[in-house]
Design a protein around this motif. Structure first.
Motif, short mmCIF file in Angstrom:
data_model
loop_
_atom_site.label_atom_id
_atom_site.label_comp_id
_atom_site.label_asym_id
_atom_site.label_seq_id
_atom_site.Cartn_x
_atom_site.Cartn_y
_atom_site.Cartn_z
N GLU A 1 0.84 -1.21 0.00
CA GLU A 1 0.00 0.00 0.00
C GLU A 1 0.87 1.25 0.00
O GLU A 1 0.59 2.22 -0.69
N TRP A 2 1.95 1.25 0.79
CA TRP A 2 2.85 2.39 0.91
C TRP A 2 3.48 2.74 -0.45
O TRP A 2 3.73 3.91 -0.75
N ALA A 3 3.71 1.74 -1.29
CA ALA A 3 4.30 1.97 -2.62
C ALA A 3 3.42 2.89 -3.46
O ALA A 3 3.92 3.59 -4.35
N LYS A 4 2.13 2.96 -3.15
CA LYS A 4 1.22 3.83 -3.89
C LYS A 4 1.46 5.31 -3.58
O LYS A 4 0.98 6.18 -4.30
N ALA A 5 2.19 5.60 -2.51
CA ALA A 5 2.45 7.00 -2.14
C ALA A 5 3.20 7.73 -3.25
O ALA A 5 3.00 8.92 -3.46
N SER A 6 4.05 7.02 -3.97
CA SER A 6 4.81 7.67 -5.03
C SER A 6 3.93 8.07 -6.21
O SER A 6 4.30 8.91 -7.02
N ASP A 7 2.72 7.49 -6.30
CA ASP A 7 1.79 7.83 -7.37
C ASP A 7 0.81 8.93 -6.97
O ASP A 7 -0.01 9.35 -7.79
N ALA A 8 0.88 9.37 -5.72
CA ALA A 8 -0.08 10.38 -5.25
C ALA A 8 0.12 11.69 -6.02
O ALA A 8 1.23 12.19 -6.14
N LYS A 9 -0.97 12.21 -6.53
CA LYS A 9 -0.92 13.46 -7.31
C LYS A 9 -1.28 14.67 -6.46
O LYS A 9 -0.88 15.78 -6.77
N THR A 10 -2.04 14.44 -5.39
CA THR A 10 -2.47 15.54 -4.53
C THR A 10 -2.19 15.18 -3.08
O THR A 10 -1.91 14.02 -2.76
N GLU A 11 -2.31 16.18 -2.23
CA GLU A 11 -2.14 15.95 -0.80
C GLU A 11 -3.21 14.99 -0.29
O GLU A 11 -2.94 14.13 0.54
N ASP A 12 -4.42 15.11 -0.80
CA ASP A 12 -5.51 14.21 -0.39
C ASP A 12 -5.20 12.77 -0.78
O ASP A 12 -5.47 11.84 0.00
N ASP A 13 -4.63 12.56 -1.96
CA ASP A 13 -4.24 11.21 -2.39
C ASP A 13 -3.20 10.63 -1.43
O ASP A 13 -3.26 9.46 -1.05
N PHE A 14 -2.22 11.46 -1.03
CA PHE A 14 -1.17 11.02 -0.13
C PHE A 14 -1.74 10.68 1.24
O PHE A 14 -1.40 9.64 1.82
N ILE A 15 -2.63 11.51 1.74
CA ILE A 15 -3.26 11.24 3.04
C ILE A 15 -4.07 9.95 2.97
O ILE A 15 -4.08 9.17 3.92
N GLN A 16 -4.72 9.70 1.85
CA GLN A 16 -5.49 8.46 1.73
C GLN A 16 -4.58 7.24 1.80
O GLN A 16 -4.92 6.23 2.40
N VAL A 17 -3.39 7.32 1.20
CA VAL A 17 -2.42 6.22 1.31
C VAL A 17 -2.03 6.02 2.77
O VAL A 17 -1.97 4.89 3.26
N LEU A 18 -1.79 7.13 3.49
CA LEU A 18 -1.46 7.03 4.92
C LEU A 18 -2.59 6.38 5.71
O LEU A 18 -2.35 5.53 6.57
N VAL A 19 -3.82 6.78 5.43
CA VAL A 19 -4.97 6.20 6.12
C VAL A 19 -5.07 4.71 5.82
O VAL A 19 -5.27 3.89 6.73
N ASP A 20 -4.89 4.33 4.56
CA ASP A 20 -4.97 2.92 4.19
C ASP A 20 -3.86 2.11 4.87
O ASP A 20 -4.10 0.99 5.34
N CYS A 21 -2.67 2.68 4.94
CA CYS A 21 -1.57 2.00 5.64
C CYS A 21 -1.87 1.87 7.13
O CYS A 21 -1.61 0.82 7.74
N THR A 22 -2.44 2.90 7.72
CA THR A 22 -2.80 2.85 9.14
C THR A 22 -3.86 1.80 9.39
O THR A 22 -3.80 1.06 10.38
N LYS A 23 -4.83 1.68 8.50
CA LYS A 23 -5.87 0.66 8.64
C LYS A 23 -5.26 -0.74 8.61
O LYS A 23 -5.66 -1.62 9.37
N ILE A 24 -4.28 -0.95 7.74
CA ILE A 24 -3.61 -2.25 7.68
C ILE A 24 -2.89 -2.53 9.00
O ILE A 24 -2.99 -3.63 9.55
N ALA A 25 -2.20 -1.53 9.53
CA ALA A 25 -1.51 -1.70 10.81
C ALA A 25 -2.50 -1.99 11.93
O ALA A 25 -2.27 -2.84 12.80
N MET A 26 -3.63 -1.31 11.91
CA MET A 26 -4.63 -1.49 12.96
C MET A 26 -5.27 -2.87 12.93
O MET A 26 -5.78 -3.33 13.95
N LYS A 27 -5.23 -3.55 11.79
CA LYS A 27 -5.75 -4.92 11.73
C LYS A 27 -5.02 -5.80 12.73
O LYS A 27 -5.61 -6.71 13.29
N GLN A 28 -3.73 -5.55 12.92
CA GLN A 28 -2.95 -6.32 13.89
C GLN A 28 -2.98 -5.67 15.27
O GLN A 28 -3.11 -6.36 16.28
N LEU A 29 -2.87 -4.36 15.33
CA LEU A 29 -2.69 -3.67 16.60
C LEU A 29 -3.98 -3.54 17.41
O LEU A 29 -3.96 -3.63 18.63
N ALA A 30 -5.08 -3.27 16.74
CA ALA A 30 -6.36 -3.07 17.43
C ALA A 30 -7.51 -3.45 16.50
O ALA A 30 -8.25 -2.60 16.04
#
Length: 111
Positions: free
Chosen positions: A35-64
Motif C-alpha cells: 500500500e505504501w508503494a502507492k504513495a509515489s503515485d499520489a498526485k495531490t495531498e488528499d491522495d497522499f493522506i489516503q495512502v497514509l490512512v490505508d496504511c494505518t488501517k492495515i496496521a490497525m488490523k494487527q494492533l487493534a
C-alpha cells in the motif's frame, strides 16, 4: 528470559481509548508496504493522506482489530501525528522527518 528487540508505544486515540503499538508481523508488513508503494503515485495531498490512512488501517488490523468496525472509524480516532507515530513504530516509516516532508511537498508541487 527472552530479550525484546523492538519498541512498544502506548498511544491515546482521539476517542480516549489507548492502543499498544509495536512492529508488525511480516505478513502485515508486506501488505502495508504494498500500500505504501502507492504513495509515489499520489498526485495531490488528499491522495497522499489516503495512502497514509490505508496504511494505518492495515496496521490497525494487527494492533487493534476491534477498532475497524465500522471500517471508517480509524479516520475518526486518529489525527495526523498519531498516524505518523503508528506508522513509525509499526513499519519504520518516519514521516515526521522534516527533510522527508519537504521532499514530499516538493514532489507534490505544494511549495
Amino acid at each position: 528470559m527472552a530479550t525484546k528487540v523492538y519498541e512498544t508505544v502506548e498511544l491515546e486515540l482521539l476517542d480516549g481509548s489507548t492502543i499498544t503499538v509495536k512492529p508488525l508481523n511480516l505478513k502485515k508488513l508486506r501488505e502495508l508496504m504494498k500500500e505504501w508503494a502507492k504513495a509515489s503515485d499520489a498526485k495531490t495531498e488528499d491522495d497522499f493522506i489516503q495512502v497514509l490512512v490505508d496504511c494505518t488501517k492495515i496496521a490497525m488490523k494487527q494492533l487493534a482489530p476491534g477498532l475497524l468496525e465500522p471500517e471508517d472509524v480509524v479516520e475518526d480516532v486518529v489525527d495526523l501525528q498519531t498516524m505518523y507515530k503508528i506508522l513509525e513504530v509499526a513499519a519504520e516509516i518516519r514521516l515526521n522527518d522534516p527533510n522527508l516532508l519537504a521532499a514530499a511537498q516538493e514532489a507534490l508541487g505544494m511549495n
